[in-house]
Design an enzyme around this catalytic site. Structure first.
Site, PDB file in Angstrom:
ATOM      1  N   HIS A 147     -52.989  24.522  55.808  1.00 40.73           N
ATOM      2  CA  HIS A 147     -53.190  23.231  56.527  1.00 40.73           C
ATOM      3  C   HIS A 147     -53.370  23.170  57.965  1.00 40.73           C
ATOM      4  CE1 HIS A 147     -51.243  19.278  57.922  1.00 40.73           C
ATOM      5  NE2 HIS A 147     -51.231  18.966  56.786  1.00 40.73           N
ATOM      6  N   ASP A 224     -45.057  28.843  56.424  1.00 37.43           N
ATOM      7  CA  ASP A 224     -45.206  27.363  56.565  1.00 37.43           C
ATOM      8  C   ASP A 224     -44.579  26.933  55.080  1.00 37.43           C
ATOM      9  OD1 ASP A 224     -45.810  24.585  56.239  1.00 37.43           O
ATOM     10  OD2 ASP A 224     -47.968  24.728  56.518  1.00 37.43           O
ATOM     11  N   GLN A 227     -44.477  22.751  51.704  1.00 33.41           N
ATOM     12  CA  GLN A 227     -44.846  22.295  50.384  1.00 33.41           C
ATOM     13  C   GLN A 227     -43.633  23.019  49.470  1.00 33.41           C
ATOM     14  OE1 GLN A 227     -46.456  19.761  49.375  1.00 33.41           O
ATOM     15  NE2 GLN A 227     -47.629  19.158  50.963  1.00 33.41           N
ATOM     16  N   LYS A 250     -41.123  14.914  53.474  1.00 37.39           N
ATOM     17  CA  LYS A 250     -41.713  15.371  51.954  1.00 37.39           C
ATOM     18  C   LYS A 250     -40.606  15.768  51.120  1.00 37.39           C
ATOM     19  CE  LYS A 250     -45.980  17.310  54.213  1.00 37.39           C
ATOM     20  NZ  LYS A 250     -46.945  16.567  53.895  1.00 37.39           N
ATOM     21  N   CYS A 389     -56.338  17.859  55.159  1.00 39.59           N
ATOM     22  CA  CYS A 389     -56.007  18.531  56.350  1.00 39.59           C
ATOM     23  C   CYS A 389     -56.223  20.108  56.090  1.00 39.59           C
ATOM     24  CB  CYS A 389     -54.603  18.236  57.061  1.00 39.59           C
ATOM     25  SG  CYS A 389     -54.373  16.814  57.448  1.00 39.59           S
TER      26      CYS A 389
HETATM   27  N1  PLP Z   1     -48.238  22.170  56.177  1.00 37.42           N
HETATM   28  C1  PLP Z   1     -48.504  21.885  54.987  1.00 37.42           C
HETATM   29  C2  PLP Z   1     -48.679  22.882  53.768  1.00 37.42           C
HETATM   30  C3  PLP Z   1     -48.567  20.530  54.859  1.00 37.42           C
HETATM   31  O1  PLP Z   1     -48.734  20.097  53.548  1.00 37.42           O
HETATM   32  C4  PLP Z   1     -48.440  19.479  55.556  1.00 37.42           C
HETATM   33  C5  PLP Z   1     -48.539  18.020  55.498  1.00 37.42           C
HETATM   34  O2  PLP Z   1     -49.099  17.803  54.516  1.00 37.42           O
HETATM   35  C6  PLP Z   1     -48.004  20.234  56.784  1.00 37.42           C
HETATM   36  C7  PLP Z   1     -47.919  21.420  57.233  1.00 37.42           C
HETATM   37  C8  PLP Z   1     -47.817  19.139  58.109  1.00 37.42           C
HETATM   38  O3  PLP Z   1     -46.525  18.271  57.900  1.00 37.42           O
HETATM   39  P1  PLP Z   1     -46.374  17.237  58.767  1.00 37.42           P
HETATM   40  O4  PLP Z   1     -47.519  16.394  59.035  1.00 37.42           O
HETATM   41  O5  PLP Z   1     -45.232  16.670  58.254  1.00 37.42           O
HETATM   42  O6  PLP Z   1     -45.954  17.746  59.991  1.00 37.42           O
END
Ligand code: PLP
Length: 432
Positions: A147, A224, A227, A250, A389
């Site tokens: 992401h 990260d 998910q 999430k 993203c």
């Molecule tokens: N990393 C992953 C794998 C994500 O799916 C997301 C959000 O979709 C993020 C990071 C960023 O999360 P946030 O927008 O809540 O900071």
């Protein structure tokens, strides 16, 4: 294909239980476009059970005050709520309370790391922080699955310090090319940042392969968990990563709250990112001394109601059972992947034999994903369209955008059937 969980540990969720869970989510009762809502966009943000926003409301009605500051009753109660929430959420991910820093979301958690490391690279934090200092010759390794939140902050750190950013590529199906890890991780590698679960493909990364490769050369590891924490049992000690970022919204929690896990000895040695009130021991006009973690990273008035809501969400997930949630979503993911794969004119992305959560991206050939999304919306079905993203991953897959269905514990088999039925009629509707 390996299963996500050990099904012998807990009884699987039943359809009856899922129906009961669904009833806790008031928003799912509201029709969209005259249809019962099928919410398949939990990868973007989850819906919230009633107990989460009621907890926030109760906090505002009974205990609202600034934490760690006042001597009055409300301030003490608010501080207790805030720190109890830290204990609950840190236990949920297998960490100690002082290893969890509150942030706005995962994006801020990852930026906190990169700005702290920039500060260390400029000599801040003294000798103890030198292990976080980056410079020319150092390498940061990410993956092509990431992401943007776990890519751009590392790009920026590389720009600021002169370090080099490298990445583990994916193959044409989006599977990580683990066989390249041994070459990509070398004595110059200072940090390896990678996702636990791809937000596009739903595939689960073999964390141990990254951790072992990084350990071999003494590199830091950043996971990260955006998910994974909502959908799988996650224990940071078992995974043995140095840091992990995640987002509350999430995982049934409120927006505006997330977390950064870090091993205590690492967090305590890192220079702060944001500075100001509530993170110091001593200040004079020239300089300041900082509290240990987590407070050294929590400058300013904190998100107390959100933290309380997130702890309520974590308890809700814990009571339902993360193993059971993971099993249910693996089942839904399987129905999704198989069902979409058999539809004519539909291309499903992601490796066939991967272990995945209930997230599946697809393309209806000849119809733009935005049109697919709007058509599904007109039938009460909410999905995500676009690059999610993850532009580099889409480029590697040979497309600019996909449609993504992503489940959570409140989704039923009926939801999947409605999606499949609707996707099956897209081409006819658009005359393709
Ligand atoms: N990393 C992953 C794998 C994500 O799916 C997301 C959000 O979709 C993020 C990071 C960023 O999360 P946030 O927008 O809540 O900071």
């Amino acid at each position: 294909m390996a299963s996500i969980t050990d099904p012998t540990l807990q009884k699987p969720l039943t359809s009856v239980e899922v129906a009961r869970i669904k009833a806790d989510f008031e928003i799912l009762e509201h029709p969209v476009a005259g249809n019962e809502l099928v919410y398949l966009d939990s990868g973007a943000t989850s819906q919230k059970p009633r107990c989460v926003y009621e907890a926030e409301q109760h906090y505002y009605e009974t205990a609202n005050a600034a934490v760690h500051r006042g001597a009055h009753t409300l301030a003490v109660e608010a501080t207790d709520i805030f720190e109890n929430a830290r204990a609950t959420v840190s236990a949920f991910i297998g960490a100690a309370p002082n290893e969890l820093v509150w942030t706005s979301n995962a994006t801020e958690a990852l930026n906190l790391l990169t700005y702290s490391f920039s500060n260390a690279s400029m000599g801040r934090g003294g000798e103890a922080a030198q292990r976080f200092a980056f410079g020319p010759g150092d390498e940061i390794l990410v993956t092509e699955l990431e992401h943007h939140a776990n890519l751009i902050p590392w790009q920026e750190l590389a720009f600021r310090t002169g370090a080099t950013l490298r990445y583990v590529p994916v193959d044409q199906d989006g599977a990580l090319r683990y066989e390249l890890l041994d070459d990509l991780v070398n004595e110059r590698t200072k940090l390896v940042a990678f996702t636990h679960v791809s937000n596009v493909l739903g595939t689960i990364t073999e964390v141990q392969r990254f951790v072992q490769a990084a350990r071999r050369v003494g590199a830091l590891t950043v996971l990260d968990g955006c998910q994974s924490v909502p959908h799988l049992p996650v224990d940071v000690k078992q995974l043995d990563v140095d840091f992990m970022a995640f987002s509350g919204h999430k995982m049934l929690g409120p927006t505006g709250i997330g977390g950064l896990y870090g091993k205590a000895e690492l967090l305590d040695a890192m220079p702060p990112f944001l500075t100001g009130g509530s993170m110091i021991t001593h200040v004079d006009m020239e300089r300041a001394e900082y509290l240990p973690a987590p407070q050294r990273f929590e400058a300013g008035t904190q998100r107390i109601a959100q933290v309380h809501g997130l702890a309520t969400a974590a308890s809700y997930l814990e009571e339902t059972g993360m193993q059971r949630i993971a099993q249910w979503e693996e089942h839904l993911g399987h129905l999704l992947y198989q069902g979409l794969s058999t539809l004519e004119g539909v291309r499903v992305f992601g490796p066939k034999d991967a272990t995945r959560i209930g997230t599946v991206p697809f393309e209806v050939i000849g119809v733009h994903p935005h049109d697919v999304g709007q058509y599904l919306d007109s039938r009460g079905i909410a999905v995500r369209v676009g690059h999610h993203c993850a532009q580099p991953l889409h480029r590697a897959l040979g497309v600019t955008a996909t449609t993504r269905a992503s489940t959570y514990l409140y989704n039923t088999e009926e939801d999947i059937s409605r999606l499949l039925e609707a996707v099956g009629s897209v081409r006819e509707y658009f005359g393709v």
